[in-house]
Design a protein around this motif. Structure first.
Motif, mmCIF file in Angstrom:
data_model
loop_
_atom_site.group_PDB
_atom_site.id
_atom_site.type_symbol
_atom_site.label_atom_id
_atom_site.label_comp_id
_atom_site.label_asym_id
_atom_site.label_seq_id
_atom_site.Cartn_x
_atom_site.Cartn_y
_atom_site.Cartn_z
ATOM 1 N N LEU A 13 1.116 -1.053 -0.078
ATOM 2 C CA LEU A 13 0.061 0.559 -0.398
ATOM 3 C C LEU A 13 0.928 1.082 0.106
ATOM 4 O O LEU A 13 -0.059 1.895 0.186
ATOM 5 C CB LEU A 13 -1.044 -0.195 1.224
ATOM 6 N N SER A 14 1.549 1.082 0.394
ATOM 7 C CA SER A 14 2.718 2.824 0.958
ATOM 8 C C SER A 14 3.667 3.200 -1.018
ATOM 9 O O SER A 14 3.374 3.985 -1.034
ATOM 10 C CB SER A 14 4.027 2.498 1.367
ATOM 11 N N GLY A 15 3.507 1.524 -1.559
ATOM 12 C CA GLY A 15 3.495 2.077 -2.871
ATOM 13 C C GLY A 15 2.852 2.797 -3.430
ATOM 14 O O GLY A 15 3.306 3.775 -4.623
ATOM 15 N N VAL A 16 1.799 2.042 -3.480
ATOM 16 C CA VAL A 16 0.485 2.908 -4.247
ATOM 17 C C VAL A 16 0.452 4.409 -3.707
ATOM 18 O O VAL A 16 -0.257 5.081 -4.580
ATOM 19 C CB VAL A 16 -0.687 2.227 -4.205
ATOM 20 N N LEU A 17 -0.032 4.969 -2.137
ATOM 21 C CA LEU A 17 -0.191 5.569 -1.857
ATOM 22 C C LEU A 17 0.729 6.790 -1.921
ATOM 23 O O LEU A 17 0.472 7.768 -2.011
ATOM 24 C CB LEU A 17 -0.506 5.742 -0.485
ATOM 25 N N ALA A 18 2.023 6.547 -2.533
ATOM 26 C CA ALA A 18 3.158 7.574 -2.178
ATOM 27 C C ALA A 18 2.867 8.194 -3.853
ATOM 28 O O ALA A 18 3.322 9.083 -4.219
ATOM 29 C CB ALA A 18 4.853 6.399 -2.359
ATOM 30 N N THR A 19 2.254 7.485 -4.863
ATOM 31 C CA THR A 19 2.283 7.920 -5.823
ATOM 32 C C THR A 19 0.770 8.962 -6.069
ATOM 33 O O THR A 19 0.844 9.433 -6.991
ATOM 34 C CB THR A 19 2.103 7.312 -7.004
ATOM 35 N N GLY A 20 0.151 9.311 -5.027
ATOM 36 C CA GLY A 20 -1.016 10.441 -4.839
ATOM 37 C C GLY A 20 -0.513 11.126 -5.471
ATOM 38 O O GLY A 20 0.206 12.330 -4.973
ATOM 39 N N SER A 21 -1.514 12.207 -5.617
ATOM 40 C CA SER A 21 -1.414 13.378 -6.614
ATOM 41 C C SER A 21 -1.737 14.423 -5.541
ATOM 42 O O SER A 21 -1.590 15.954 -5.574
ATOM 43 C CB SER A 21 -3.047 14.284 -7.481
ATOM 44 N N SER A 22 -2.240 14.218 -4.087
ATOM 45 C CA SER A 22 -2.246 14.847 -2.915
ATOM 46 C C SER A 22 -0.484 15.081 -2.511
ATOM 47 O O SER A 22 0.015 16.189 -1.548
ATOM 48 C CB SER A 22 -3.099 14.166 -1.480
ATOM 49 N N GLY A 23 0.309 14.107 -2.777
ATOM 50 C CA GLY A 23 1.609 14.728 -2.306
ATOM 51 C C GLY A 23 1.847 14.519 -1.327
ATOM 52 O O GLY A 23 2.863 14.897 -0.236
ATOM 53 N N HIS A 62 3.215 5.866 4.273
ATOM 54 C CA HIS A 62 3.294 4.524 5.196
ATOM 55 C C HIS A 62 2.202 4.680 6.477
ATOM 56 O O HIS A 62 2.128 3.932 7.277
ATOM 57 C CB HIS A 62 5.096 4.190 5.821
ATOM 58 N N ARG A 63 2.161 5.770 7.055
ATOM 59 C CA ARG A 63 1.553 5.868 8.237
ATOM 60 C C ARG A 63 -0.282 5.599 7.807
ATOM 61 O O ARG A 63 -1.374 4.664 8.389
ATOM 62 C CB ARG A 63 1.011 7.759 8.495
ATOM 63 N N GLN A 64 -0.907 5.906 6.693
ATOM 64 C CA GLN A 64 -1.781 5.983 6.598
ATOM 65 C C GLN A 64 -1.736 4.034 5.382
ATOM 66 O O GLN A 64 -2.904 3.406 5.800
ATOM 67 C CB GLN A 64 -2.407 6.160 4.758
ATOM 68 N N ALA A 65 -0.673 3.703 4.852
ATOM 69 C CA ALA A 65 -1.020 2.701 4.221
ATOM 70 C C ALA A 65 -0.899 1.488 5.600
ATOM 71 O O ALA A 65 -1.875 0.061 5.572
ATOM 72 C CB ALA A 65 0.266 2.365 3.746
ATOM 73 N N ARG A 66 -0.379 1.897 6.939
ATOM 74 C CA ARG A 66 -0.637 1.062 8.167
ATOM 75 C C ARG A 66 -2.173 0.593 7.887
ATOM 76 O O ARG A 66 -2.747 -0.183 8.950
ATOM 77 C CB ARG A 66 0.445 1.260 8.911
ATOM 78 N N ARG A 67 -2.215 2.089 8.367
ATOM 79 C CA ARG A 67 -4.213 1.888 8.807
ATOM 80 C C ARG A 67 -4.513 0.851 8.040
ATOM 81 O O ARG A 67 -5.588 0.509 8.337
ATOM 82 C CB ARG A 67 -4.196 3.373 9.068
ATOM 83 N N GLY A 68 -4.674 1.311 6.190
ATOM 84 C CA GLY A 68 -5.325 0.324 5.342
ATOM 85 C C GLY A 68 -5.034 -1.335 5.317
ATOM 86 O O GLY A 68 -6.217 -1.980 5.375
ATOM 87 N N ALA A 69 -3.746 -1.457 6.134
ATOM 88 C CA ALA A 69 -3.131 -2.795 6.344
ATOM 89 C C ALA A 69 -4.769 -3.377 7.334
ATOM 90 O O ALA A 69 -5.173 -4.619 7.277
ATOM 91 C CB ALA A 69 -2.322 -3.390 5.926
#
Length: 268
Positions: free
Chosen positions: A18-28, A35-42
């Motif tokens: 998830l971290s790799g995907v979220l790092a591509t986000g347009s929100s920068g 990684h914090r958001q990725a752990r939350r989603g996982a």
């Protein structure tokens, strides 16, 4: 599940994808925030991942190794159970898993419910799956697609965009243990009844769910519902060509996901 020894280990493996995907986000987002958001989603999706793995093992034990191939994910529902009351008993229940099946219009529809413990808390998880059992007739909708694809849906203003690659899908398959060929082999999703190009695979429904839950947390008092109303189509890499990607738009308020003008995930 892939040799995972603890919930923390499982969360870290899923969060790494998830971290790799979220790092591509347009929100920068910064890497740390991603990684914090990725752990939350996982963490939020882990009960569903564990339940799906148990269902997969049960189907393979009963029907053989090919039992998981071609299954299309339609819906996932999760609710916390403070006492761990177990799945309702019945002739169709074994090993804490209740599976119901019905044949309808050339499809086998499977509803499986399992209760899983995650760090001392019990979760009741229901997965709805479908498998094509016969080719569509001459009057059927093209590809006999299930779930039905959406059309003419305008992306909401304020959506955050993310890139999803074939490598992300492969990594999620390894982390989650779900190696259904529709996610890994171009053309197999089309054979399974999805409206997908011959050079594409489809992303796991729970990968999409994890992305959504990483951005929009569910209410602690409500059941989590994920409805996969279309496939997220990801181009498979061609020999010698640079890796392409699918572009997903996530509504930061409700967590719904679209691809182009097609809705692919709706939160309930």
């Amino acid at each position: 599940m892939n040799g995972l020894s603890s919930c923390d280990d499982a969360v870290e493996r899923l969060a790494a994808v998830l971290s790799g995907v979220l790092a591509t986000g347009s929100s920068g987002l910064s890497d740390r925030e991603a990684h914090r958001q990725a752990r939350r989603g996982a963490t939020a999706i882990l009960p569903a991942v564990q339940a799906l793995h148990r269902i997969q093992s049960r189907l393979r034990d009963c029907r053989g190794e090919a039992a998981w191939e071609g299954l299309v994910h339609r819906r996932c529902r999760m609710s916390a159970s403070p006492t761990g009351g177990g799945v309702a008993p019945g002739a169709d229940a074994a090993d804490g898993i209740s599976i119901r099946q019905v044949e309808r219009a050339g499809w086998e529809l499977i509803q499986a419910t399992v209760e899983v413990p995650v760090e001392g808390r019990y979760w009741r998880v229901t997965h709805d799956l479908a498998r094509r059992t016969s080719p569509p007739g001459p009057d059927a909708v093209e590809n006999g697609a299930l779930p039905a694809p959406g059309a003419g849906f305008d992306t909401l203003a304020g959506c955050v965009f993310y890139r999803l690659t074939d490598s992300d899908v492969v990594s999620w398959a390894q982390a989650s243990g779900d190696r259904n060929p529709i996610h890994l082999l171009p053309g197999r999703a089309a054979e399974a009844g999805l409206s997908v190009g011959s050079g594409e695979v489809v992303a796991h429904g729970l990968l999409l769910g994890a992305i959504s839950l990483a951005l929009v947390q569910p209410s602690p008092s409500r059941q989590v519902g994920l409805v996969f109303i279309g496939s997220a189509d990801v181009p498979a890499p061609e020999c010698g060509a640079e890796e392409s990607w699918a572009m997903l738009a996530v509504d930061p308020v409700g967590g719904d996901i679209t691809q182009g003008r097609r809705p692919v995930l709706r939160r309930q």
